[in-house]
Design an enzyme around this catalytic site. Structure first.
Site, PDB file in Angstrom:
ATOM      1  N   LEU A 113      91.266  30.814   6.522  1.00  0.00           N
ATOM      2  CA  LEU A 113      90.953  31.225   5.695  1.00  0.00           C
ATOM      3  C   LEU A 113      91.255  33.310   6.102  1.00  0.00           C
ATOM      4  O   LEU A 113      91.037  33.625   4.683  1.00  0.00           O
ATOM      5  CB  LEU A 113      89.749  31.124   5.597  1.00  0.00           C
ATOM      6  CG  LEU A 113      89.240  30.050   5.385  1.00  0.00           C
ATOM      7  CD1 LEU A 113      87.517  29.407   5.228  1.00  0.00           C
ATOM      8  CD2 LEU A 113      89.652  29.178   4.078  1.00  0.00           C
ATOM      9  N   GLY A 114      91.022  33.167   6.814  1.00  0.00           N
ATOM     10  CA  GLY A 114      91.477  34.486   7.222  1.00  0.00           C
ATOM     11  C   GLY A 114      91.138  35.475   8.776  1.00  0.00           C
ATOM     12  O   GLY A 114      91.263  34.627   9.432  1.00  0.00           O
ATOM     13  N   THR A 150      84.292  35.016   3.927  1.00  0.00           N
ATOM     14  CA  THR A 150      85.126  35.045   4.464  1.00  0.00           C
ATOM     15  C   THR A 150      85.029  36.718   5.521  1.00  0.00           C
ATOM     16  O   THR A 150      85.973  36.874   6.321  1.00  0.00           O
ATOM     17  CB  THR A 150      86.112  33.940   4.021  1.00  0.00           C
ATOM     18  OG1 THR A 150      86.190  32.917   3.894  1.00  0.00           O
ATOM     19  CG2 THR A 150      87.627  34.044   4.845  1.00  0.00           C
ATOM     20  N   GLU A 154      84.853  37.624   9.016  1.00  0.00           N
ATOM     21  CA  GLU A 154      86.158  38.763   9.587  1.00  0.00           C
ATOM     22  C   GLU A 154      85.514  40.163  10.249  1.00  0.00           C
ATOM     23  O   GLU A 154      85.955  40.668  11.299  1.00  0.00           O
ATOM     24  CB  GLU A 154      87.736  38.625   9.169  1.00  0.00           C
ATOM     25  CG  GLU A 154      88.105  37.481   8.022  1.00  0.00           C
ATOM     26  CD  GLU A 154      87.901  36.544   9.146  1.00  0.00           C
ATOM     27  OE1 GLU A 154      88.363  37.146  10.804  1.00  0.00           O
ATOM     28  OE2 GLU A 154      88.411  35.209   9.298  1.00  0.00           O
ATOM     29  N   HIS A 157      84.227  40.427  13.651  1.00  0.00           N
ATOM     30  CA  HIS A 157      84.952  39.991  14.794  1.00  0.00           C
ATOM     31  C   HIS A 157      85.015  41.628  14.730  1.00  0.00           C
ATOM     32  O   HIS A 157      85.860  41.909  15.417  1.00  0.00           O
ATOM     33  CB  HIS A 157      86.500  39.029  14.256  1.00  0.00           C
ATOM     34  CG  HIS A 157      85.734  37.796  14.299  1.00  0.00           C
ATOM     35  ND1 HIS A 157      85.571  37.369  15.379  1.00  0.00           N
ATOM     36  CD2 HIS A 157      86.470  36.310  13.455  1.00  0.00           C
ATOM     37  CE1 HIS A 157      85.651  36.188  15.003  1.00  0.00           C
ATOM     38  NE2 HIS A 157      86.068  35.480  13.871  1.00  0.00           N
ATOM     39  N   HIS A 163      82.810  34.116  18.189  1.00  0.00           N
ATOM     40  CA  HIS A 163      82.158  32.940  17.493  1.00  0.00           C
ATOM     41  C   HIS A 163      80.676  32.234  18.293  1.00  0.00           C
ATOM     42  O   HIS A 163      80.575  32.561  18.852  1.00  0.00           O
ATOM     43  CB  HIS A 163      83.234  31.699  17.249  1.00  0.00           C
ATOM     44  CG  HIS A 163      84.196  32.204  16.283  1.00  0.00           C
ATOM     45  ND1 HIS A 163      85.823  31.504  16.942  1.00  0.00           N
ATOM     46  CD2 HIS A 163      84.463  32.192  15.159  1.00  0.00           C
ATOM     47  CE1 HIS A 163      86.587  32.066  15.853  1.00  0.00           C
ATOM     48  NE2 HIS A 163      85.663  32.565  14.881  1.00  0.00           N
ATOM     49  N   ASP A 174      78.420  34.018  23.888  1.00  0.00           N
ATOM     50  CA  ASP A 174      79.504  34.934  23.244  1.00  0.00           C
ATOM     51  C   ASP A 174      78.719  36.315  22.962  1.00  0.00           C
ATOM     52  O   ASP A 174      78.744  37.549  21.832  1.00  0.00           O
ATOM     53  CB  ASP A 174      78.765  34.759  21.193  1.00  0.00           C
ATOM     54  CG  ASP A 174      77.938  34.280  21.221  1.00  0.00           C
ATOM     55  OD1 ASP A 174      76.401  34.532  22.191  1.00  0.00           O
ATOM     56  OD2 ASP A 174      76.712  34.218  19.916  1.00  0.00           O
ATOM     57  N   ASP A 212      80.428  28.956   2.892  1.00  0.00           N
ATOM     58  CA  ASP A 212      79.604  30.504   2.200  1.00  0.00           C
ATOM     59  C   ASP A 212      78.546  29.678   2.155  1.00  0.00           C
ATOM     60  O   ASP A 212      77.979  30.661   2.280  1.00  0.00           O
ATOM     61  CB  ASP A 212      80.550  31.205   1.235  1.00  0.00           C
ATOM     62  CG  ASP A 212      81.804  31.592   1.598  1.00  0.00           C
ATOM     63  OD1 ASP A 212      82.764  31.114   2.896  1.00  0.00           O
ATOM     64  OD2 ASP A 212      82.827  31.931   0.734  1.00  0.00           O
TER      65      ASP A 212
HETATM   66  N1  ARG Z   1      88.754  30.897  10.398  1.00  0.00           N
HETATM   67  C1  ARG Z   1      88.183  31.560  10.066  1.00  0.00           C
HETATM   68  C2  ARG Z   1      88.454  32.697  11.680  1.00  0.00           C
HETATM   69  O1  ARG Z   1      87.347  32.059  12.364  1.00  0.00           O
HETATM   70  C3  ARG Z   1      87.094  32.103   8.823  1.00  0.00           C
HETATM   71  C4  ARG Z   1      86.274  30.825   8.754  1.00  0.00           C
HETATM   72  C5  ARG Z   1      84.862  32.093   8.073  1.00  0.00           C
HETATM   73  N2  ARG Z   1      84.517  30.903   7.083  1.00  0.00           N
HETATM   74  C6  ARG Z   1      84.039  30.488   6.136  1.00  0.00           C
HETATM   75  N3  ARG Z   1      82.585  29.889   5.607  1.00  0.00           N
HETATM   76  N4  ARG Z   1      84.263  31.849   5.077  1.00  0.00           N
HETATM   77  O2  ARG Z   1      87.631  33.802  11.685  1.00  0.00           O
HETATM   78 ZN    ZN Z   2      86.346  33.552  13.196  1.00  0.00          ZN
HETATM   79 CA    CA Z   3      74.420  33.584  22.828  1.00  0.00          CA
END
Ligand code: ARG
Ligand code: ZN
Ligand code: CA
Length: 241
Positions: A113-114, A150, A154, A157, A163, A174, A212
């Site tokens: 996704l990203g 998404t 991101e 991060h 996570h 985390d 989402d």
């Molecule tokens: N897999 C991606 C990551 O770890 C994004 C996950 C986003 N989830 C969502 N429900 N849009 O950075």
């Molecule tokens: Zn992530």
């Molecule tokens: Ca924690």
């Protein structure tokens, strides 16, 4: 209370077909989601379970779209090795990364996704990358990742969040004290309560892997960790001078 921090945003769209050349309306829909999610104005906060209500936080970070750059490419799948971030490899070069969040919208492929770069790394690749169908809430979007979350994840991060399950077992952290321990990502739309270690998982946190529509909060501890990057000695101090 702390000041709102406004992040200037540059969106870099690289497309190989008209669907991927997302509209200005689709871009605006994504910026609107970010501004709601990072100010606790998202409409779904009423679904936060009682035990987590008190620690759900208003991050007080906002996003201001300054520029959209577009580029037609013959390439349809980009992967995650940052080639979309350099014109020399067919992408679009980063725009002033000391003062702008760069978002590349291009088809990553492989069901990804990203992805994001953490603070303190190479300025030439700083920013986040999202596939067009997981960006925004209108236009070329694909359920169940069609609510703009998404990018909320991101940018978490990009502001140094890990996570929520700490990418490991019940002992991995985390580095945020008010997010409960878990030993795995949750997917789909989990029932409450979901228990993987000893306490209830906070499956509705933006830094889990749920759909989402099923993620709708950051915590106070995550706010502290994110806002620390803007402090005078922090890796994104240049955004607040
Ligand atoms: N897999 C991606 C990551 O770890 C994004 C996950 C986003 N989830 C969502 N429900 N849009 O950075
Ligand atoms: Zn992530
Ligand atoms: Ca924690």
């Amino acid at each position: 209370a702390e000041d709102t921090i406004t992040i200037p945003v540059v969106v870099n769209v690289i497309y190989s077909n008209e669907d991927q050349n997302i509209s200005d309306a689709q871009i605006k829909s994504q910026i609107d989601v970010l501004n709601k999610d990072f100010s606790k104005k998202n409409m779904d906060i009423d679904q936060i379970p009682e035990e987590f209500k008190e620690i759900a936080s208003n991050i007080k970070v906002q996003f201001d779209l300054r520029q959209t750059q577009r580029k037609l490419s013959t390439r349809n799948s980009w992967g995650t090795n940052d080639e979309m971030k350099f014109s020399s490899s067919g992408g679009i070069d980063v725009a002033d990364p000391t003062g702008h969040l760069n978002i590349w919208v291009c088809n990553i492929g492989s069901g990804i996704l990203g992805y994001a770069q953490f603070p303190g790394d190479n300025p030439l690749t700083d920013g986040v990358v999202v596939s067009p169908q997981f960006f925004g809430t209108t236009g070329f979007v694909q359920a169940p990742f069609d609510k703009g979350r998404t990018l909320t994840h991101e940018i978490g991060h990009w502001l140094n969040l890990r996570h929520i399950w700490g990418d490991g077992d019940c002992n991995s952290d985390d580095f945020v004290s008010d997010t409960p321990i878990s030993d795995r990502p949750n997917n789909g739309c989990p029932a409450y309560p979901t228990i993987n270690c000893e306490t209830n998982d906070m499956t509705m946190n933006y830094m889990d892997y749920v759909d989402d529509a099923c993620m709708f909060m950051f915590t106070e501890g995550q706010k502290t960790r994110m806002r620390a990057v803007f402090e005078a000695d922090g890796p994104r101090a240049s955004f607040v001078q």
